[in-house]
Design a protein around this motif. Structure first.
Motif, PDB file in Angstrom:
ATOM      1  N   ILE A   1       0.839  -1.204   0.000  1.00 11.86           N
ATOM      2  CA  ILE A   1       0.000   0.000   0.000  1.00 11.86           C
ATOM      3  C   ILE A   1       0.871   1.248   0.000  1.00 11.86           C
ATOM      4  O   ILE A   1       0.641   2.187  -0.768  1.00 11.86           O
TER       5      ILE A   1
ATOM      6  N   TRP B   1      -3.453   3.401   5.768  1.00 17.40           N
ATOM      7  CA  TRP B   1      -3.696   4.533   4.865  1.00 17.40           C
ATOM      8  C   TRP B   1      -3.334   5.843   5.568  1.00 17.40           C
ATOM      9  O   TRP B   1      -2.644   6.697   5.013  1.00 17.40           O
ATOM     10  N   ILE B   2      -3.749   5.977   6.798  1.00 23.45           N
ATOM     11  CA  ILE B   2      -3.454   7.202   7.541  1.00 23.45           C
ATOM     12  C   ILE B   2      -1.962   7.340   7.759  1.00 23.45           C
ATOM     13  O   ILE B   2      -1.402   8.422   7.621  1.00 23.45           O
TER      14      ILE B   2
ATOM     15  N   ILE C   1       0.854   4.090  -2.886  1.00 20.55           N
ATOM     16  CA  ILE C   1       0.552   5.480  -2.569  1.00 20.55           C
ATOM     17  C   ILE C   1       1.668   6.388  -3.079  1.00 20.55           C
ATOM     18  O   ILE C   1       1.434   7.490  -3.544  1.00 20.55           O
ATOM     19  N   GLN C   2       2.900   5.890  -3.017  1.00 23.55           N
ATOM     20  CA  GLN C   2       4.027   6.713  -3.443  1.00 23.55           C
ATOM     21  C   GLN C   2       4.458   6.435  -4.877  1.00 23.55           C
ATOM     22  O   GLN C   2       5.593   6.729  -5.254  1.00 23.55           O
TER      23      GLN C   2
ATOM     24  N   TRP D   1       0.472   6.484   5.901  1.00 23.27           N
ATOM     25  CA  TRP D   1       1.225   6.914   4.723  1.00 23.27           C
ATOM     26  C   TRP D   1       0.702   8.226   4.171  1.00 23.27           C
ATOM     27  O   TRP D   1       1.100   8.635   3.086  1.00 23.27           O
ATOM     28  N   THR D   2      -0.208   8.881   4.899  1.00 24.13           N
ATOM     29  CA  THR D   2      -0.699  10.172   4.441  1.00 24.13           C
ATOM     30  C   THR D   2      -0.179  11.308   5.305  1.00 24.13           C
ATOM     31  O   THR D   2       0.243  12.333   4.791  1.00 24.13           O
ATOM     32  N   PHE D   3      -0.220  11.116   6.624  1.00 18.40           N
ATOM     33  CA  PHE D   3       0.052  12.253   7.495  1.00 18.40           C
ATOM     34  C   PHE D   3       1.465  12.252   8.049  1.00 18.40           C
ATOM     35  O   PHE D   3       2.029  11.203   8.329  1.00 18.40           O
TER      36      PHE D   3
END
Ligand code: SF4
Ligand code: SF4
Lengths: 200, 353
Positions: B28, B312-313, B32-33, B315-317
């Protein structure tokens, strides 16, 4: 009032961030492998940023400062490289030859045997100084960069190693020749002293 | 006999889950990246984490010379056992729960706190400044965030009037003995499905879930609350000195902990083993899809989705700063969760009666 607005902006920002990552996660287009060989690899806006090493490698410049390599036939064992090396990773043992032992490709006469010539790449800091001082330009850096070993001993590249018996024999010959030279010199000196005395 | 069997199955499940979760997280994060993630080992790189764990088990087990040997060994064991013990009171289906004790959720809160002891032991015993700093941060963080988490849970159990997780699950579906109301006005005891879940039983419970979720991220040391590990500042935080099998145990515990808090969230807020499909007129979907095996499927699906959300969180914040972390906890989440507890009382007294 301002605080309320900030909180709103904060929450909005959080969701925006999640949306961006989700967008990238869901787009398989971004994961298409273009490979370094394609023309627009460095200008593309989409596509995977992974380079599948070792199947896919970035070309390196031919004059890159990576692994040291030496053409032993051209080395005159002058020891300059070992002297300049800031980390002392070049180990050379030279034995004088009794006569000239050949010529290098650029015409320099070789007068020394290399009993030992090794470079410890584990210590080397890739400054390239040794390649600059080498008078015959036989010591060069190649563009090969991905060498790894499981045994640290293997990092010590041995370029020349004379069998011990042969080296001992050569040393003896050199010593004999040296002795002979010394005697000749002493004789010459004595001769010239007598001559000088005669002159007085 | 069945008891041993189930606990071994559970242990195996958690080990396999942790390996797959690590793989999923890597995949994931890669996607994402815009990277490709593990691809070489096995199909889609599925065997990558298995290869990693075998490599890890073969590694030399190094104990630093100046480490406190006993504590250094005990810490990973304590952390992993604590997390594993937590699964004892989680109901997996209407008929299966390892230990149906009537202080279930209280026990779980205690378990989650024991983990912090293990982290302190690991940090202290390593005799390394980074490890010690990491564990001190971890304690400050976990102890603070336990309060909003506990208060958010309190808001839920005030409505259900029980600490037993199995009964809490019962009261969120068609097997309920009490009457269930969708937002207090529509009786859904026989309809069940998604309408009977806790978050739809009162308007403020969704906020309670968000508070619990944020606090649970902090308790698992997950980004944006990963300051105990903070790779860029503390190398790896409290487990910087660990190698080989002990490191593997700490790693396994971290992922098992993620799963445990997601299980708790699923039970408390999303109906546990209850089906999301309601009974609609003649289609008795809820009746069909409630049962021992369905229950296991539903609760695992819910918990794994929450784990996915955590990844998910992550790798976002970006990471919080220590003071921001404490501000968020003490000045925002705790007052808010007190209001929720108050609201729960009012709801129970005036709306449900
Ligand atoms: S590159 Fe520099 S450090 Fe390496 S062997 Fe040559 S002189 Fe020594
Ligand atoms: S400087 Fe060049 S010629 Fe002299 S010993 Fe080193 S490699 Fe050989």
């Amino acid at each position: 009032m301002r605080k309320k607005k900030n909180t709103y902006l904060l929450i909005k920002g959080l969701f925006k961030g999640l949306a961006i990552t989700l967008k990238h996660f869901l787009k398989p287009k971004n994961r298409v492998d273009k490979g370094i060989q394609s023309e627009d690899y460095f200008s593309q806006r989409t596509g995977s940023s992974t380079l599948r090493y070792p199947a896919d490698q970035i070309p390196v410049p031919e004059v890159g400062r990576y692994q040291l390599d030496i053409e032993m036939d051209d080395c005159i064992v002058c020891d300059l490289c070992a002297k300049i090396c800031p980390v002392d990773c070049i180990d050379i043992e030279a034995i004088k030859a009794t006569e000239d032992i050949g010529k290098t490709s650029d015409g320099t006469t070789k007068r020394l045997h290399a009993a030992k010539f090794s470079i410890d790449m584990g210590k080397c800091m890739f400054c390239g100084l040794c390649t600059v001082v080498c008078p015959t330009e036989c010591l060069v850096m190649t563009s090969e960069y991905d060498r790894s070993f499981t045994n640290p001993q293997e990092l010590n590249y041995v370029f020349a190693e004379m069998p011990e018996a042969e080296a001992a024999q050569k040393r003896e010959l050199a010593a004999v020749a040296e002795q002979a030279k010394k005697e000749a010199k002493a004789a010459a000196l004595a001769n010239s002293a007598i001559n000088k005395e005669g002159q007085i | 006999m069945a008891f041993y069997f189930i606990s071994i199955v559970l242990l195996g499940f958690i080990a396999v889950y942790a390996l797959m979760a690590v793989w999923a997280e890597r995949k994931i994060s890669a996607w994402i990246q815009d990277r490709v993630g593990p691809v070489v080992t096995g199909k889609y790189g599925l065997l990558q984490t298995f290869a990693d764990i075998f490599k890890m088990l073969q590694k030399e087990d190094i104990t630093p010379t100046l480490a406190d040997k006993k504590l250094f060994l005990a810490a990973p064991i304590l952390v992993f056992t604590a997390v594993f013990m937590g699964f004892a009171t989680i109901p997996f289906s209407p008929t299966y729960i390892s230990s149906s004790i009537n202080i279930g959720i209280f026990y779980l809160l205690a378990i989650v706190s024991i983990e912090v002891l293990g982290i302190l032991m690991a940090g202290w015993a390593s005799n390394n400044k980074y490890a010690l700093l990491g564990s001190i941060r971890s304690i400050a963080q976990i102890i603070s965030y336990e309060i909003p988490a506990a208060l958010a849970i309190l808001a839920v159990i005030m409505l259900f009037q029980t600490l037993n997780l199995q009964e809490i699950c019962m009261q969120q579906g068609i097997l309920s003995k009490q009457k269930i109301y969708f937002f207090g006005f529509w009786e859904v005891s026989k309809i069940g499905g998604v309408f009977a879940w806790t978050i739809f039983q009162a308007p403020h419970l969704f906020i309670a879930f968000i508070i619990y979720f944020i606090a649970s991220l902090a308790e698992c040391n997950r980004t944006p609350f990963d300051i105990p590990e903070a790779e860029s500042e503390l190398v790896a935080g409290f487990h910087v000195e660990y190698t080989g099998f002990k490191f593997g145990a700490l790693f396994l515990a971290e992922y098992a902990m993620m799963f445990l808090v997601s299980m708790i969230a699923a039970v408390l807020f999303f109906g546990g083993w209850n089906t999301p499909l309601p009974n609609l007129a003649s289609f008795a979907l809820a009746d069909y899809t409630t049962g021992t095996y369905w229950g296991i499927v539903w609760i695992l699906l819910k918990a794994l989705s929450l784990v996915l959300l955590q990844v998910w969180i992550r790798w976002t914040f970006p990471r919080y700063r220590m003071d921001q972390l404490m501000t968020l906890c003490w000045k925002v989440l705790i007052p808010l969760s007190f209001v929720l507890v108050l609201f729960s009382g009012i709801w129970k007294l005036f709306i449900l009666n």
